[in-house]
Each structure stands twice: as structure tokens, then as C-alpha cells.
Design an enzyme around this catalytic site. Sequence first.
Site, PDB file in Angstrom:
ATOM      1  N   TRP A  22       0.822  -1.216   0.000  1.00 63.36           N
ATOM      2  CA  TRP A  22       0.000   0.000   0.000  1.00 63.36           C
ATOM      3  C   TRP A  22       0.858   1.268   0.000  1.00 63.36           C
ATOM      4  O   TRP A  22       0.345   2.364   0.099  1.00 63.36           O
ATOM      5  CB  TRP A  22      -0.940   0.003   1.203  1.00 63.36           C
ATOM      6  CG  TRP A  22      -0.247  -0.279   2.514  1.00 63.36           C
ATOM      7  CD1 TRP A  22       0.369   0.622   3.332  1.00 63.36           C
ATOM      8  CD2 TRP A  22      -0.115  -1.550   3.152  1.00 63.36           C
ATOM      9  NE1 TRP A  22       0.887   0.007   4.442  1.00 63.36           N
ATOM     10  CE2 TRP A  22       0.596  -1.342   4.360  1.00 63.36           C
ATOM     11  CE3 TRP A  22      -0.529  -2.847   2.827  1.00 63.36           C
ATOM     12  CZ2 TRP A  22       0.897  -2.383   5.227  1.00 63.36           C
ATOM     13  CZ3 TRP A  22      -0.228  -3.880   3.698  1.00 63.36           C
ATOM     14  CH2 TRP A  22       0.482  -3.642   4.881  1.00 63.36           C
ATOM     15  N   GLU A  45      -5.157   1.185   5.980  1.00 58.89           N
ATOM     16  CA  GLU A  45      -5.191   1.887   7.264  1.00 58.89           C
ATOM     17  C   GLU A  45      -6.226   1.285   8.199  1.00 58.89           C
ATOM     18  O   GLU A  45      -5.990   1.169   9.406  1.00 58.89           O
ATOM     19  CB  GLU A  45      -5.470   3.375   7.042  1.00 58.89           C
ATOM     20  CG  GLU A  45      -4.338   4.133   6.372  1.00 58.89           C
ATOM     21  CD  GLU A  45      -3.060   4.150   7.198  1.00 58.89           C
ATOM     22  OE1 GLU A  45      -3.129   3.923   8.424  1.00 58.89           O
ATOM     23  OE2 GLU A  45      -1.988   4.379   6.618  1.00 58.89           O
ATOM     24  N   LEU A  74      -9.390 -11.195  11.810  1.00 61.11           N
ATOM     25  CA  LEU A  74      -8.760  -9.911  12.111  1.00 61.11           C
ATOM     26  C   LEU A  74      -9.280  -9.299  13.407  1.00 61.11           C
ATOM     27  O   LEU A  74      -8.613  -8.467  14.005  1.00 61.11           O
ATOM     28  CB  LEU A  74      -9.005  -8.910  10.962  1.00 61.11           C
ATOM     29  CG  LEU A  74      -7.935  -8.825   9.888  1.00 61.11           C
ATOM     30  CD1 LEU A  74      -8.398  -7.916   8.759  1.00 61.11           C
ATOM     31  CD2 LEU A  74      -6.616  -8.323  10.457  1.00 61.11           C
ATOM     32  N   GLY A  75     -10.491  -9.689  13.803  1.00 59.83           N
ATOM     33  CA  GLY A  75     -11.078  -9.103  15.002  1.00 59.83           C
ATOM     34  C   GLY A  75     -11.620  -7.705  14.751  1.00 59.83           C
ATOM     35  O   GLY A  75     -11.538  -7.177  13.646  1.00 59.83           O
ATOM     36  N   TYR A  76     -12.169  -7.105  15.801  1.00 60.38           N
ATOM     37  CA  TYR A  76     -12.753  -5.760  15.700  1.00 60.38           C
ATOM     38  C   TYR A  76     -13.654  -5.675  14.466  1.00 60.38           C
ATOM     39  O   TYR A  76     -13.442  -4.883  13.558  1.00 60.38           O
ATOM     40  CB  TYR A  76     -11.660  -4.690  15.637  1.00 60.38           C
ATOM     41  CG  TYR A  76     -10.767  -4.652  16.840  1.00 60.38           C
ATOM     42  CD1 TYR A  76     -11.132  -3.955  17.982  1.00 60.38           C
ATOM     43  CD2 TYR A  76      -9.542  -5.330  16.841  1.00 60.38           C
ATOM     44  CE1 TYR A  76     -10.319  -3.939  19.105  1.00 60.38           C
ATOM     45  CE2 TYR A  76      -8.717  -5.323  17.960  1.00 60.38           C
ATOM     46  CZ  TYR A  76      -9.110  -4.610  19.087  1.00 60.38           C
ATOM     47  OH  TYR A  76      -8.304  -4.591  20.187  1.00 60.38           O
ATOM     48  N   TYR A 120      -7.251  10.124  12.691  1.00 59.46           N
ATOM     49  CA  TYR A 120      -6.008   9.531  12.198  1.00 59.46           C
ATOM     50  C   TYR A 120      -6.164   9.016  10.769  1.00 59.46           C
ATOM     51  O   TYR A 120      -5.345   9.315   9.894  1.00 59.46           O
ATOM     52  CB  TYR A 120      -5.551   8.381  13.108  1.00 59.46           C
ATOM     53  CG  TYR A 120      -4.548   7.500  12.410  1.00 59.46           C
ATOM     54  CD1 TYR A 120      -3.226   7.914  12.265  1.00 59.46           C
ATOM     55  CD2 TYR A 120      -4.930   6.296  11.822  1.00 59.46           C
ATOM     56  CE1 TYR A 120      -2.310   7.139  11.571  1.00 59.46           C
ATOM     57  CE2 TYR A 120      -4.027   5.518  11.128  1.00 59.46           C
ATOM     58  CZ  TYR A 120      -2.716   5.946  11.007  1.00 59.46           C
ATOM     59  OH  TYR A 120      -1.824   5.193  10.309  1.00 59.46           O
ATOM     60  N   ASP A 167      -0.829   8.311  15.666  1.00 68.25           N
ATOM     61  CA  ASP A 167      -1.242   6.992  16.141  1.00 68.25           C
ATOM     62  C   ASP A 167      -0.373   6.611  17.336  1.00 68.25           C
ATOM     63  O   ASP A 167       0.362   7.446  17.873  1.00 68.25           O
ATOM     64  CB  ASP A 167      -1.145   5.956  15.019  1.00 68.25           C
ATOM     65  CG  ASP A 167       0.289   5.661  14.600  1.00 68.25           C
ATOM     66  OD1 ASP A 167       1.226   6.389  15.035  1.00 68.25           O
ATOM     67  OD2 ASP A 167       0.495   4.693  13.825  1.00 68.25           O
ATOM     68  N   CYS A 175      11.777   2.763  17.701  1.00 64.33           N
ATOM     69  CA  CYS A 175      11.363   3.212  19.033  1.00 64.33           C
ATOM     70  C   CYS A 175      10.157   2.389  19.483  1.00 64.33           C
ATOM     71  O   CYS A 175       9.056   2.907  19.707  1.00 64.33           O
ATOM     72  CB  CYS A 175      11.021   4.703  18.988  1.00 64.33           C
ATOM     73  SG  CYS A 175      10.851   5.482  20.613  1.00 64.33           S
ATOM     74  N   CYS A 181      20.163   4.435  17.585  1.00 65.67           N
ATOM     75  CA  CYS A 181      19.087   5.361  17.233  1.00 65.67           C
ATOM     76  C   CYS A 181      19.661   6.698  16.763  1.00 65.67           C
ATOM     77  O   CYS A 181      20.476   7.307  17.461  1.00 65.67           O
ATOM     78  CB  CYS A 181      18.171   5.595  18.436  1.00 65.67           C
ATOM     79  SG  CYS A 181      16.897   6.825  18.149  1.00 65.67           S
TER      80      CYS A 181
END
Length: 353
Positions: free
Chosen positions: A23, A36, A79-81, A117, A135, A190, A200
Site C-alpha cells: 500500500w 489503514e 482480524l477481530g474488531y 487519524y 497513532d 522506538c 538510534c
Amino acid sequence: MKDYNFAHKLLAWYHENRRILPWRDTHDPYIIWISEIILQQTRVVQGYDYFLRFMNRFPDVDALAAASEDEVLKCWQGLGYYSRARNLHAAARQIVEWGGFPERYENIRQLKGVGDYTAAAIASFAFGLPHAVVDGNVYRVLSRYYGIEEPIDTGHGKKYFAAMAQELLPEGKEAADYNQAVMDFGAMQCVPKSPKCEDCPLVDGCAAFRDRKIQELPVKSRALTVTERYLHYMYIEVGGEVAVFRRESNDIWKGLYEPFLIETPAACAPENLLNDEKVPSFIRSDKVVMTYLCGGVRHQLTHRTLICDFYKVELADKPDDFGRRVCWVKKEELSNYAFPRLVVMLFEKFGLW
């Protein structure tokens, strides 16, 4: 505030370490939108194959809008939700009704299931608009680097970080890459636990590293409350057909199918379950063959721990007093229906489809 050094280092890191994803490198808002939504509460490594499968089944918004809800939920299974899938479906129909994908942030935000978002991500990646994405990765990177102890789970904290992210956003064509960079940086460098501070590029200016507060940031004001629910599934079979039920209430797994369910307020031993008033009278019959397959199976959702017992019930004839609409499905056709992951695992464990 504009911190050009921060943005410059992030972009340099991104151009060397960016993830190659299907994507990325596209301005197609449909592709970006689907990715997304899938990745909202799913890690890339988990969502990658689901994205490919979803795009193969629904290659454009017209195909998604024309599908049935059952088709969409089946493709989403695992995937759930599941409210995300239902919202995607509804939003696809909005887009078709509008005559095409909206190109302004304010209009994108009006799509069903699209929050700040997601709208910012689509506006930035598809249309090059200057909207900062915020996010969990962005919260973590900004709070650690700048030493911000404002809680990220309050209204004030969310506004604070949104305003800060917008101020940090570079101008012009770099804005979209910067948005991708800060998210990739949070996902790869991070990370929540054991971040890679030793190599980093931002470590020299990182307040959390300097003050030894890496594991304390970002701050949340409220602990997650997890409740327990006790489910007793009964796989009811009559002559090679299985009774399944579509969940309709505004609860977990709305729109998905499941075996006959009895939910109790606390754990209930098999020998006591038949005394529950929710158990239909036909299950208490002497002619019923009822087998206790397993118990105490734990399945974790974000806010709930499901504790499940599983039974197989064999009947000679189809009953008519379930108290709700039943679908009788041939055993070999069960896989055509969308079931919660917990139910799929139980079916697979005992070879029931």
C-alpha cells in the site's frame, strides 16, 4: 514549533529503512484506506496477508459496496474488531453514492468509521495534503523524544499531541514521507519494549534516554479494565446439519455466526449447566447425546477475557424452541460462514468442519 533537525534525521532514517509494503508508493485512496483500517489495531506482520486477500476479493470500492455484509465479514474473519469491517462496507456504499472518493480531509472524515487519524493518513498519502497523522507510534516517539508527560488517553492530551504533530510536519512534498517516517520509526526503532537506543539516530536529543524514562513514556492516566465473560457453546448436530446463529445485538462479533450459546455470570460446571434457565428443554431430554468436549478455554479480547466451555449435542430431530432464529448448515459448508476466531479454533481442534 518547527524542529527541522528532528524531521531531517527521521526522514534520513526512513529513506534507508522504510518498509516495502503493497500500500506504499500509491496514491489510490481506496488502497490506502483499506490498509489503514486493517492496520488500526493489527500489526503489519499480521495484517499483510489479510490486506492482500481483501484486495483480491474486493479490488475496488464498487466491488466492496456491491458485496453482502456476510461476504465482507467472512473475508475479514480472524482480524477481530468486526465493527471495522461493517463500517468499511457502509463507507464503501457512501463513496459510491457520492460518485467517488472524497478528496478533502473534512469530507473523508465523514465516512463511516473514519476518525481523525485515518482521515489524515488518506489525505496525506493519497492527496498530498498537509495533515499530520497521530497513532500509537507517533505518541511514543514524540513523548519520548521531547520528554512529554501529558497523558495520551485524555481529551487534552490527544489535542496536545495532535497540535504538536501538526507543528512538526514539514511543508511541501516531504509531509507525506515524514508521516510515514514517524510511524515506521515507532514500529521498527522506538518500539514499546526494548527500543533500539544503541543505534538510534535521535538518541542524542532524546529526553527519555537522557532522563532514563524510556519505559515510563508515553503516559496513560487510566489502566485498562478487563472483565471476564463465561461462554458455553453447544455444537448442535442433526443428521449432518449444524445449528448456527447470527449475532445481531450491539456486542462483540456483531454479524458473525456461532453455535448455540449460553452465557453465565460466573463459571458453571457441566453438571450444573443443565439447571440454568437459559438451557432449552429439549437439551434436558434423555434422548439427547451431550458430550463435554473441553472447558476453561481462555480467549483474550482488548477489554474482555472470554472463558469458554464447549459441548457437542447430537439430536435425532430438529428442535423448534431455540428462542431465536436458527440457520441449519451442512457440516461441510460451515467454512463458508464467518465465525469468531475462538469458534474457528474450537471447530478445528475437534474436527467439526
